[in-house]
Motif scaffolding. Structure first.
Motif, short mmCIF file in Angstrom:
data_model
loop_
_atom_site.label_atom_id
_atom_site.label_comp_id
_atom_site.label_asym_id
_atom_site.label_seq_id
_atom_site.Cartn_x
_atom_site.Cartn_y
_atom_site.Cartn_z
N THR A 55 0.83 -1.20 0.00
CA THR A 55 0.00 0.00 0.00
C THR A 55 0.87 1.25 0.00
OG1 THR A 55 -0.11 0.14 2.42
CG2 THR A 55 -1.77 -1.22 1.32
N LEU A 56 0.23 2.39 -0.14
CA LEU A 56 0.90 3.68 -0.01
C LEU A 56 0.32 4.40 1.20
CD1 LEU A 56 0.94 4.89 -3.73
CD2 LEU A 56 2.87 3.99 -2.41
N ALA A 57 1.18 5.01 1.98
CA ALA A 57 0.75 5.80 3.14
C ALA A 57 0.93 7.27 2.80
CB ALA A 57 1.56 5.44 4.38
N LEU A 58 -0.18 7.98 2.68
CA LEU A 58 -0.15 9.40 2.30
C LEU A 58 -0.41 10.28 3.51
CD1 LEU A 58 -0.54 7.96 -0.46
CD2 LEU A 58 -2.10 9.80 -1.10
N THR A 59 0.21 11.44 3.51
CA THR A 59 -0.15 12.49 4.44
C THR A 59 -0.81 13.60 3.63
OG1 THR A 59 1.69 11.98 5.93
CG2 THR A 59 0.68 14.15 6.15
#
Length: 342
Positions: A55-59
Protein backbone atom coordinates in the motif's frame (compact mmCIF):
# COMPACT_ATOMS: atom_id res chain seq x y z
CA UNK A 1 -16.95 81.84 8.94
CA UNK A 2 -16.05 80.82 5.46
CA UNK A 3 -18.30 78.26 3.74
CA UNK A 4 -17.83 75.78 0.98
CA UNK A 5 -18.70 77.29 -2.32
CA UNK A 6 -20.89 75.52 -4.80
CA UNK A 7 -17.93 74.84 -7.02
CA UNK A 8 -15.89 73.36 -4.14
CA UNK A 9 -18.79 71.21 -3.11
CA UNK A 10 -19.18 69.90 -6.63
CA UNK A 11 -15.47 69.18 -6.87
CA UNK A 12 -15.54 67.33 -3.54
CA UNK A 13 -18.48 65.20 -4.65
CA UNK A 14 -16.68 64.42 -7.87
CA UNK A 15 -13.52 63.31 -6.05
CA UNK A 16 -15.49 61.16 -3.63
CA UNK A 17 -17.44 59.62 -6.48
CA UNK A 18 -14.24 58.80 -8.35
CA UNK A 19 -12.72 57.12 -5.30
CA UNK A 20 -15.94 55.20 -4.72
CA UNK A 21 -15.95 54.04 -8.33
CA UNK A 22 -12.39 52.78 -8.01
CA UNK A 23 -13.27 50.89 -4.83
CA UNK A 24 -16.27 49.28 -6.50
CA UNK A 25 -14.15 48.24 -9.48
CA UNK A 26 -11.48 46.75 -7.20
CA UNK A 27 -14.08 44.80 -5.24
CA UNK A 28 -15.64 43.53 -8.45
CA UNK A 29 -12.27 42.42 -9.76
CA UNK A 30 -11.50 40.67 -6.49
CA UNK A 31 -14.84 38.89 -6.51
CA UNK A 32 -14.21 37.73 -10.06
CA UNK A 33 -10.85 36.20 -9.16
CA UNK A 34 -11.67 34.74 -5.73
CA UNK A 35 -14.71 32.49 -5.84
CA UNK A 36 -16.03 30.78 -2.72
CA UNK A 37 -14.55 27.51 -3.93
CA UNK A 38 -11.06 28.98 -4.37
CA UNK A 39 -11.11 31.16 -1.29
CA UNK A 40 -10.20 28.07 0.74
CA UNK A 41 -7.07 26.23 -0.29
CA UNK A 42 -7.53 22.76 -1.73
CA UNK A 43 -6.23 19.70 0.07
CA UNK A 44 -2.77 18.60 -1.05
CA UNK A 45 -0.60 15.52 -0.63
CA UNK A 46 2.17 16.58 1.73
CA UNK A 47 4.05 13.27 1.63
CA UNK A 48 3.82 9.77 0.21
CA UNK A 49 5.71 6.67 1.28
CA UNK A 50 5.43 2.89 0.96
CA UNK A 51 2.96 1.39 3.41
CA UNK A 52 2.27 -2.14 4.56
CA UNK A 53 1.64 -4.98 2.13
CA UNK A 54 2.09 -2.98 -1.05
CA UNK A 55 0.00 0.00 0.00
CA UNK A 56 0.90 3.68 -0.01
CA UNK A 57 0.75 5.80 3.14
CA UNK A 58 -0.15 9.40 2.30
CA UNK A 59 -0.15 12.49 4.44
CA UNK A 60 -2.82 14.88 3.21
CA UNK A 61 -2.84 18.53 4.23
CA UNK A 62 -6.50 19.30 4.87
CA UNK A 63 -7.71 22.89 5.21
CA UNK A 64 -11.03 21.63 6.57
CA UNK A 65 -9.46 19.50 9.28
CA UNK A 66 -6.66 22.02 9.91
CA UNK A 67 -4.29 19.09 10.31
CA UNK A 68 -2.22 16.56 8.37
CA UNK A 69 -4.41 13.52 7.71
CA UNK A 70 -3.13 10.00 7.15
CA UNK A 71 -4.69 8.13 4.26
CA UNK A 72 -3.76 4.56 3.32
CA UNK A 73 -4.20 3.67 -0.35
CA UNK A 74 -4.27 0.42 -2.27
CA UNK A 75 -3.23 1.58 -5.76
CA UNK A 76 -5.16 0.46 -8.84
CA UNK A 77 -3.89 -2.45 -10.90
CA UNK A 78 -3.52 -0.25 -13.98
CA UNK A 79 -3.70 3.51 -13.33
CA UNK A 80 -3.58 4.24 -17.07
CA UNK A 81 -7.08 2.78 -17.48
CA UNK A 82 -10.04 4.81 -16.14
CA UNK A 83 -11.19 3.24 -12.91
CA UNK A 84 -13.36 3.91 -9.85
CA UNK A 85 -12.40 4.62 -6.25
CA UNK A 86 -13.63 2.67 -3.24
CA UNK A 87 -13.54 4.45 0.13
CA UNK A 88 -13.45 2.24 3.24
CA UNK A 89 -14.10 3.81 6.63
CA UNK A 90 -12.95 2.27 9.90
CA UNK A 91 -15.05 2.06 13.04
CA UNK A 92 -15.14 3.94 16.32
CA UNK A 93 -11.41 3.47 16.97
CA UNK A 94 -10.59 5.24 13.74
CA UNK A 95 -8.34 2.49 12.46
CA UNK A 96 -5.87 2.98 15.30
CA UNK A 97 -4.42 0.27 17.56
CA UNK A 98 -4.71 -2.44 14.95
CA UNK A 99 -8.38 -1.78 14.23
CA UNK A 100 -8.22 -0.95 10.52
CA UNK A 101 -9.25 -2.69 7.32
CA UNK A 102 -5.57 -3.27 6.57
CA UNK A 103 -4.90 -4.86 9.96
CA UNK A 104 -7.99 -7.03 10.23
CA UNK A 105 -9.02 -8.14 6.74
CA UNK A 106 -7.73 -9.48 3.43
CA UNK A 107 -8.59 -6.21 1.69
CA UNK A 108 -5.23 -5.94 -0.11
CA UNK A 109 -5.45 -9.42 -1.57
CA UNK A 110 -9.15 -9.04 -2.32
CA UNK A 111 -8.63 -5.95 -4.46
CA UNK A 112 -5.39 -7.16 -6.07
CA UNK A 113 -7.14 -8.29 -9.26
CA UNK A 114 -9.57 -5.40 -9.43
CA UNK A 115 -8.78 -2.14 -11.17
CA UNK A 116 -9.90 0.26 -8.45
CA UNK A 117 -8.18 2.62 -6.08
CA UNK A 118 -9.00 1.78 -2.47
CA UNK A 119 -8.76 4.70 -0.04
CA UNK A 120 -8.76 4.11 3.73
CA UNK A 121 -8.64 7.29 5.85
CA UNK A 122 -7.08 6.83 9.28
CA UNK A 123 -8.43 8.62 12.34
CA UNK A 124 -11.87 9.92 13.20
CA UNK A 125 -12.30 7.89 16.35
CA UNK A 126 -15.75 8.46 17.89
CA UNK A 127 -16.40 11.25 15.37
CA UNK A 128 -19.11 9.67 13.18
CA UNK A 129 -17.08 11.25 10.36
CA UNK A 130 -19.29 14.32 10.66
CA UNK A 131 -18.76 18.06 10.48
CA UNK A 132 -18.95 18.99 14.15
CA UNK A 133 -20.49 22.34 15.05
CA UNK A 134 -17.91 23.07 17.76
CA UNK A 135 -14.40 21.92 18.59
CA UNK A 136 -14.40 19.24 21.26
CA UNK A 137 -12.04 19.51 24.26
CA UNK A 138 -10.91 15.92 23.73
CA UNK A 139 -11.57 15.07 20.07
CA UNK A 140 -10.62 18.51 18.76
CA UNK A 141 -11.57 20.03 15.40
CA UNK A 142 -13.79 17.70 13.35
CA UNK A 143 -14.79 18.48 9.78
CA UNK A 144 -14.74 14.96 8.44
CA UNK A 145 -17.71 15.26 6.10
CA UNK A 146 -16.06 18.16 4.26
CA UNK A 147 -12.74 16.33 4.12
CA UNK A 148 -14.26 13.09 2.83
CA UNK A 149 -16.80 14.48 0.35
CA UNK A 150 -15.15 17.67 -0.95
CA UNK A 151 -11.40 17.60 -0.38
CA UNK A 152 -10.36 13.97 -0.77
CA UNK A 153 -12.19 12.73 -3.91
CA UNK A 154 -10.71 15.20 -6.42
CA UNK A 155 -7.28 14.78 -4.84
CA UNK A 156 -7.40 10.98 -5.08
CA UNK A 157 -8.76 11.08 -8.65
CA UNK A 158 -5.95 13.41 -9.72
CA UNK A 159 -3.21 11.36 -8.05
CA UNK A 160 -4.36 7.85 -9.03
CA UNK A 161 -6.29 8.39 -12.26
CA UNK A 162 -9.79 7.95 -10.90
CA UNK A 163 -12.75 8.66 -13.17
CA UNK A 164 -15.14 10.11 -10.61
CA UNK A 165 -17.06 6.89 -9.95
CA UNK A 166 -17.04 6.25 -6.21
CA UNK A 167 -18.25 3.69 -3.69
CA UNK A 168 -18.23 4.00 0.09
CA UNK A 169 -18.38 1.36 2.81
CA UNK A 170 -17.96 1.39 6.57
CA UNK A 171 -18.27 -0.79 9.65
CA UNK A 172 -19.97 -0.24 13.00
CA UNK A 173 -19.97 3.52 13.74
CA UNK A 174 -18.96 4.15 10.13
CA UNK A 175 -21.85 1.95 9.01
CA UNK A 176 -23.99 4.88 10.11
CA UNK A 177 -21.62 7.48 8.70
CA UNK A 178 -21.63 6.09 5.16
CA UNK A 179 -25.39 6.55 4.95
CA UNK A 180 -25.13 10.08 6.35
CA UNK A 181 -22.38 11.00 3.86
CA UNK A 182 -24.37 9.62 0.93
CA UNK A 183 -27.29 11.82 1.96
CA UNK A 184 -25.08 14.86 2.47
CA UNK A 185 -23.30 14.51 -0.89
CA UNK A 186 -25.95 13.26 -3.33
CA UNK A 187 -24.51 11.69 -6.45
CA UNK A 188 -20.96 11.41 -5.12
CA UNK A 189 -21.23 7.69 -4.33
CA UNK A 190 -22.78 5.25 -6.75
CA UNK A 191 -22.78 2.48 -4.14
CA UNK A 192 -22.77 2.38 -0.34
CA UNK A 193 -22.12 -0.52 2.01
CA UNK A 194 -23.23 -0.27 5.62
CA UNK A 195 -21.95 -3.16 7.71
CA UNK A 196 -23.37 -3.38 11.26
CA UNK A 197 -24.35 0.28 11.41
CA UNK A 198 -27.44 1.88 12.91
CA UNK A 199 -29.39 4.20 10.62
CA UNK A 200 -31.56 5.65 13.38
CA UNK A 201 -29.76 8.46 15.19
CA UNK A 202 -32.42 10.95 16.33
CA UNK A 203 -34.95 8.84 18.24
CA UNK A 204 -34.33 8.29 21.97
CA UNK A 205 -32.62 4.92 21.58
CA UNK A 206 -30.64 5.88 18.48
CA UNK A 207 -29.41 9.13 19.94
CA UNK A 208 -28.43 7.37 23.17
CA UNK A 209 -26.39 4.89 21.12
CA UNK A 210 -24.60 7.72 19.28
CA UNK A 211 -23.90 9.60 22.50
CA UNK A 212 -22.50 6.46 24.13
CA UNK A 213 -20.20 5.81 21.17
CA UNK A 214 -18.90 9.39 21.23
CA UNK A 215 -18.51 9.35 25.01
CA UNK A 216 -16.48 6.13 24.87
CA UNK A 217 -14.00 8.06 22.75
CA UNK A 218 -13.90 10.90 25.28
CA UNK A 219 -16.06 13.32 23.29
CA UNK A 220 -19.30 15.18 23.89
CA UNK A 221 -21.96 14.70 21.21
CA UNK A 222 -23.40 18.14 22.00
CA UNK A 223 -20.38 19.47 20.11
CA UNK A 224 -21.38 17.37 17.10
CA UNK A 225 -25.13 17.94 16.67
CA UNK A 226 -26.11 19.98 19.73
CA UNK A 227 -28.44 19.17 22.64
CA UNK A 228 -31.03 16.40 22.44
CA UNK A 229 -33.74 18.56 20.85
CA UNK A 230 -31.54 20.24 18.26
CA UNK A 231 -32.84 19.83 14.66
CA UNK A 232 -29.39 18.71 13.54
CA UNK A 233 -30.06 15.27 15.01
CA UNK A 234 -33.05 14.76 12.72
CA UNK A 235 -31.34 16.39 9.76
CA UNK A 236 -28.50 13.84 9.98
CA UNK A 237 -30.67 10.78 10.62
CA UNK A 238 -30.46 8.36 7.63
CA UNK A 239 -33.66 6.60 8.67
CA UNK A 240 -35.66 9.85 8.72
CA UNK A 241 -34.06 11.01 5.48
CA UNK A 242 -34.09 7.65 3.72
CA UNK A 243 -35.74 9.13 0.62
CA UNK A 244 -32.41 10.82 -0.15
CA UNK A 245 -30.81 7.39 -0.59
CA UNK A 246 -32.89 6.75 -3.70
CA UNK A 247 -30.70 6.12 -6.74
CA UNK A 248 -27.75 4.81 -4.71
CA UNK A 249 -26.92 1.10 -4.82
CA UNK A 250 -27.23 -0.05 -1.20
CA UNK A 251 -25.83 -3.10 0.58
CA UNK A 252 -26.76 -3.23 4.26
CA UNK A 253 -25.90 -6.03 6.66
CA UNK A 254 -26.26 -6.95 10.31
CA UNK A 255 -26.30 -10.26 12.14
CA UNK A 256 -28.17 -11.15 15.33
CA UNK A 257 -25.33 -11.24 17.84
CA UNK A 258 -25.70 -14.98 18.36
CA UNK A 259 -22.34 -16.79 18.13
CA UNK A 260 -21.53 -17.57 14.53
CA UNK A 261 -18.93 -19.62 12.64
CA UNK A 262 -16.03 -17.30 13.54
CA UNK A 263 -16.85 -17.05 17.25
CA UNK A 264 -14.76 -19.93 18.50
CA UNK A 265 -11.47 -20.21 20.38
CA UNK A 266 -9.50 -20.85 17.17
CA UNK A 267 -11.46 -18.28 15.15
CA UNK A 268 -9.84 -15.40 13.23
CA UNK A 269 -8.90 -12.55 15.51
CA UNK A 270 -9.24 -14.76 18.60
CA UNK A 271 -6.47 -17.28 18.03
CA UNK A 272 -6.73 -18.97 21.40
CA UNK A 273 -7.32 -15.82 23.45
CA UNK A 274 -10.10 -16.70 25.89
CA UNK A 275 -10.60 -13.08 27.00
CA UNK A 276 -11.05 -12.00 23.39
CA UNK A 277 -13.59 -14.75 22.79
CA UNK A 278 -15.56 -13.80 25.90
CA UNK A 279 -15.55 -10.13 24.84
CA UNK A 280 -16.70 -10.95 21.32
CA UNK A 281 -19.51 -13.23 22.46
CA UNK A 282 -20.51 -10.81 25.23
CA UNK A 283 -20.01 -7.19 24.15
CA UNK A 284 -19.99 -7.98 20.44
CA UNK A 285 -23.28 -9.82 20.75
CA UNK A 286 -25.02 -6.94 22.54
CA UNK A 287 -23.85 -4.35 20.00
CA UNK A 288 -24.75 -6.48 17.00
CA UNK A 289 -28.23 -7.26 18.29
CA UNK A 290 -28.75 -3.52 18.77
CA UNK A 291 -27.74 -2.58 15.23
CA UNK A 292 -29.82 -5.48 13.91
CA UNK A 293 -32.91 -3.68 15.28
CA UNK A 294 -31.93 -0.53 13.36
CA UNK A 295 -31.20 -2.49 10.20
CA UNK A 296 -34.54 -4.29 10.17
CA UNK A 297 -36.29 -0.95 10.72
CA UNK A 298 -34.40 0.60 7.81
CA UNK A 299 -35.31 -2.33 5.59
CA UNK A 300 -39.00 -1.78 6.34
CA UNK A 301 -38.66 1.97 5.69
CA UNK A 302 -36.95 1.48 2.32
CA UNK A 303 -39.58 -1.09 1.35
CA UNK A 304 -42.36 1.41 2.13
CA UNK A 305 -40.60 4.03 0.02
CA UNK A 306 -39.99 1.63 -2.83
CA UNK A 307 -36.21 2.16 -2.67
CA UNK A 308 -34.31 -0.96 -3.77
CA UNK A 309 -31.59 -2.22 -1.45
CA UNK A 310 -29.79 -5.48 -0.76
CA UNK A 311 -30.01 -6.59 2.86
CA UNK A 312 -27.95 -9.37 4.43
CA UNK A 313 -29.43 -10.51 7.76
CA UNK A 314 -27.72 -13.76 8.77
CA UNK A 315 -29.12 -15.64 11.79
CA UNK A 316 -25.80 -15.64 13.63
CA UNK A 317 -22.70 -13.48 13.92
CA UNK A 318 -21.18 -10.94 16.28
CA UNK A 319 -19.95 -7.36 15.95
CA UNK A 320 -16.50 -8.26 14.65
CA UNK A 321 -14.12 -8.04 11.71
CA UNK A 322 -14.46 -11.53 10.16
CA UNK A 323 -18.13 -10.86 9.45
CA UNK A 324 -17.37 -7.40 8.03
CA UNK A 325 -14.79 -8.94 5.71
CA UNK A 326 -17.50 -11.31 4.48
CA UNK A 327 -19.85 -8.35 4.00
CA UNK A 328 -17.29 -6.55 1.84
CA UNK A 329 -16.82 -9.66 -0.30
CA UNK A 330 -20.56 -10.20 -0.68
CA UNK A 331 -21.29 -6.58 -1.49
CA UNK A 332 -18.63 -6.32 -4.18
CA UNK A 333 -20.77 -7.68 -7.06
CA UNK A 334 -23.35 -4.96 -6.34
CA UNK A 335 -20.56 -2.36 -6.13
CA UNK A 336 -18.98 -3.60 -9.36
CA UNK A 337 -22.26 -3.26 -11.25
CA UNK A 338 -22.86 0.23 -9.89
CA UNK A 339 -19.29 1.26 -10.71
CA UNK A 340 -19.30 -0.49 -14.10
CA UNK A 341 -16.07 -2.29 -13.30
CA UNK A 342 -14.84 -5.83 -12.77
Amino acid sequence: MGGVTGRQATAGRGTTGAVGAVVVLLLAALAATVSPASAQSAATIASERPGVRGTLALTVASPAMRAPMRVDVIPPRDPSVPHPTVYLLNGAQGGLNGSSWLDQTDVVDFFAGKNATVVIPVGGQASYFADWRADDPVLGHQKWATFLTKELPPLMDARFGGDGRNALAGISMAGTSVLQLAIEAPGLYRAVGSYSGCAQTSDLVGQAYVRLTVARGGGNADNMYGPVDDPAWVRNDPYVNAEKLRGTALYISAATGAPGPYDRIDGPGIDGNVAELVSRIGVGAVIESSVRRCTVALQAKLDRLGIPATFSLPPAGTHSWPYWQDSLHRSWPLFARALATG
